[in-house]
Design an enzyme around this catalytic site. Structure first.
Site, short mmCIF file in Angstrom:
data_model
loop_
_atom_site.label_atom_id
_atom_site.label_comp_id
_atom_site.label_asym_id
_atom_site.label_seq_id
_atom_site.Cartn_x
_atom_site.Cartn_y
_atom_site.Cartn_z
CG HIS A 1 -2.02 -1.00 1.11
ND1 HIS A 1 -3.33 -0.65 0.91
CD2 HIS A 1 -2.00 -2.36 1.14
CE1 HIS A 1 -4.07 -1.75 0.83
NE2 HIS A 1 -3.28 -2.79 0.97
CG ASP B 1 0.06 9.14 0.87
OD1 ASP B 1 -0.04 7.92 1.11
OD2 ASP B 1 -0.58 10.01 1.49
P1 ADP Z 1 -3.12 6.27 5.15
O1 ADP Z 1 -3.44 4.89 4.69
O2 ADP Z 1 -1.66 6.61 5.09
O3 ADP Z 1 -3.69 6.56 6.50
P2 ADP Z 1 -5.04 7.31 3.12
O4 ADP Z 1 -5.36 8.72 2.73
O5 ADP Z 1 -4.80 6.41 1.96
O6 ADP Z 1 -3.82 7.34 4.15
O7 ADP Z 1 -6.27 6.71 3.92
C1 ADP Z 1 -6.73 7.30 5.06
C2 ADP Z 1 -8.11 6.77 5.38
O8 ADP Z 1 -8.36 6.97 6.75
C3 ADP Z 1 -9.20 7.46 4.62
O9 ADP Z 1 -10.27 6.57 4.39
C4 ADP Z 1 -9.62 8.59 5.58
O10 ADP Z 1 -10.97 8.97 5.48
C5 ADP Z 1 -9.37 7.95 6.94
N1 ADP Z 1 -8.86 8.95 7.87
C6 ADP Z 1 -7.64 9.49 7.92
N2 ADP Z 1 -7.52 10.40 8.89
C7 ADP Z 1 -8.72 10.46 9.48
C8 ADP Z 1 -9.24 11.22 10.56
N3 ADP Z 1 -8.51 12.12 11.22
N4 ADP Z 1 -10.53 11.01 10.90
C9 ADP Z 1 -11.27 10.11 10.24
N5 ADP Z 1 -10.83 9.36 9.21
C10 ADP Z 1 -9.58 9.53 8.83
O1 F6P Z 2 -1.98 2.50 4.21
C1 F6P Z 2 -0.77 2.47 4.88
C2 F6P Z 2 -0.94 2.10 6.33
O2 F6P Z 2 0.27 1.96 6.97
C3 F6P Z 2 -1.67 0.82 6.53
O3 F6P Z 2 -0.86 -0.31 6.43
C4 F6P Z 2 -2.21 1.06 7.86
O4 F6P Z 2 -3.25 0.25 8.22
C5 F6P Z 2 -2.60 2.54 7.82
O5 F6P Z 2 -1.63 3.11 7.02
C6 F6P Z 2 -2.72 3.15 9.21
O6 F6P Z 2 -1.58 2.91 9.99
P1 F6P Z 2 -1.59 2.02 11.32
O7 F6P Z 2 -2.17 0.69 10.97
O8 F6P Z 2 -0.15 1.95 11.74
O9 F6P Z 2 -2.44 2.76 12.29
#
Ligand code: ADP
Ligand code: F6P
Length: 460
Positions: free
Chosen positions: A157, A365
């Protein structure tokens, strides 16, 4: 029909809220097919024995969840130490933040062995196994060593860095060799596939059989890009729900005299938060008409706080927000609203919809699903504008966003200004194209493409 077995460190009940792109996407993928989802329970057992953890099974609709607890020692070395102290920073091009403590790798291997052992007991011979992310790179190699012959695919991912950067990980050759235990490896973008191909070309004696086919260690491996998407229709439905509507109304009435810019993410150094705040400060300085009006709502949920680099980022962010508010704020206007919490998923679309501009400006990212969610949540008649980092995986698909280099403060501020002033017709045109794109390449498209490619791999 074969059962789908999904394996990931983070798992979540697909019927409940989850933050983190992986849990959200996999929950949606599994809801469609049913199957088994195996991973860490999220529970850390103080004083637990390393390499041991209780396995629990539970049904969540069509999905069976199998979760394993981690002892404190395993959690510290496998999750905080190796996965998030070594692999996460290096894979996000941040060698400066990596903590190459030689003690972590033992925990990483031990937990992967334990997961393989627990999972093997649950497997059926014709299961299709789909393993996710950097926490579990060696899982297939462990399963194969225990005699498992099932088809196995792996999806990363996060980005794969260029070969010379990857080579900084002391165990890089072992990690990359482990990937050859899978039948198919998927990355988010062509850039990642290219880095993989260059790595095997320069660091191994693998035969490159074709653009997407490699042979090494007695095994042939298919490698392709599968950019992950969201469930657009589901997100639009959530947006029609009561919680989301209430959120929208509340934001619109509270900020009726303001223009909202919005950032939503986990508080992570890959997301470019300090750079974004500096660009926002520049926006206020260079375009003073925004004073008293432009308001940045920055939601940054707590994440991996016991890893040093995250604690340092939290302090930097708090100090930047405080300085901007102190220097520019008025009694009746605070330029930055910084919220260090999660927003309930049912309320998120309303928040996105109330914003004139979304700032999705990571330094690096894998994909970034927030960019796609923002687009899905907009009113097509009066949509907000997406400002997107060219270093997010999503940039390859979302060319109609305003793309920025987040390191370039001046230009990012200029782009924020352009977004705030964009005429309705241009906003509608860009939004229409973006929405069509995320609908075409959604989470179902992603899942089906990956699983079809895995099913098509010729096996010995
Ligand atoms: P990552 O996997 O690195 O966290 P992504 O943008 O691909 O980043 O995915 C983040 C997911 O988590 C999205 O579905 C988003 O809506 C959710 N998310 C991230 N931060 C928050 C937050 N502060 N509150 C609610 N949902 C969140
Ligand atoms: O999408 C990348 C990622 O590291 C996932 O593997 C993971 O579930 C998500 O971000 C949130 O991080 P964590 O599982 O460490 O809270």
């Amino acid at each position: 029909m074969s059962r789908l077995v999904v394996v990931s460190n983070r798992i979540a009940d697909p019927r409940k809220t989850a933050s983190g792109g992986l849990a959200v996407a996999l929950g949606q993928a599994l809801e469609a097919t049913g199957g088994l989802w195996f991973g860490w329970s999220g529970k850390v057992v103080e004083g637990g024995t390393p390499g041991e953890g209780e396995l629990r099974l539970q049904n969540a609709g069509k999905v069976q969840l199998a979760t394993v607890d981690l002892s404190k020692e395993d959690h510290d070395s496998y999750y905080l130490g190796y996965s998030n102290g070594v692999l996460w920073p290096v894979f996000h091009y941040r060698l400066d933040l990596a903590d190459f403590d030689a003690g972590y790798i033992g925990g990483y291997r031990r937990v992967n062995q334990m997961f393989a052992h627990k999972l093997k007991a649950l497997l059926k011979p014709d299961d299709i196994i789909w393993v996710h992310d950097y926490h579990m790179i060696p899982l297939a190699a462990e399963l194969r060593a225990m005699g498992c012959k099932q088809r196995m695919g792996f999806f990363l991912h996060i980005p794969l860095p260029p070969p010379l950067m990857l080579a900084a990980v002391p165990e890089h050759d072992w990690l990359m060799r482990s990937l050859f235990a899978y039948d198919l490896v998927g990355f988010q973008s062509e850039a990642d596939v290219n880095h993989f191909a260059r790595y095997v070309g320069t660091e191994t004696s693998a035969d490159i059989l074709g653009e997407h086919e490699f042979r090494a260690f007695g095994k042939t491996l298919q490698v392709q890009s599968f950019p992950i998407g969201i469930d657009v229709d589901e997100f639009i439905e959530v947006g029609k729900g009561r919680e989301s509507q209430e959120m929208y109304e509340q934001m619109r009435s509270e900020y009726s005299r303001r223009r909202l810019l919005l950032g939503v993410e986990r508080l992570d150094y890959s997301k470019g938060l300090p750079q974004r705040l500096k660009a926002f400060r520049q926006l206020l300085q260079a375009y003073p008409e925004n004073m008293g009006s432009a308001t940045l709502i920055q939601i940054a949920s707590p994440s991996r706080e016991s890893v040093d680099a995250y604690g340092a980022l939290l302090q930097e962010l708090e100090s930047l927000c405080g300085a901007i508010n102190g220097n520019f704020g008025e009694l009746d206007w605070m330029p930055v609203r910084y919220i260090h919490r999660n927003v309930a998923r049912k309320r998120l679309p309303g928040l996105y919809r109330a914003a004139s501009v979304a700032l999705v400006t990571p330094l690096r990212d894998g994909m970034n699903l927030v960019a796609k969610e923002f687009v899905a949540a907009q009113d097509p008649d009066d949509p907000g504008v997406l400002v997107l980092s060219r270093f997010a995986g999503a940039a390859a698909q979302m060319r109609d966003a305003l793309l920025v280099n987040p390191y370039d403060t001046t230009r990012t501020a200029e782009t924020m200004q352009r977004a705030l002033q964009m005429p309705l017709e241009e906003r509608q045109r860009r939004h229409k194209a973006l929405l069509e794109g995320i609908r075409k390449e959604d989470v179902h498209w992603w899942r089906q493409r990956f699983l079809a490619a895995l099913a098509a791999v010729p096996t010995a």
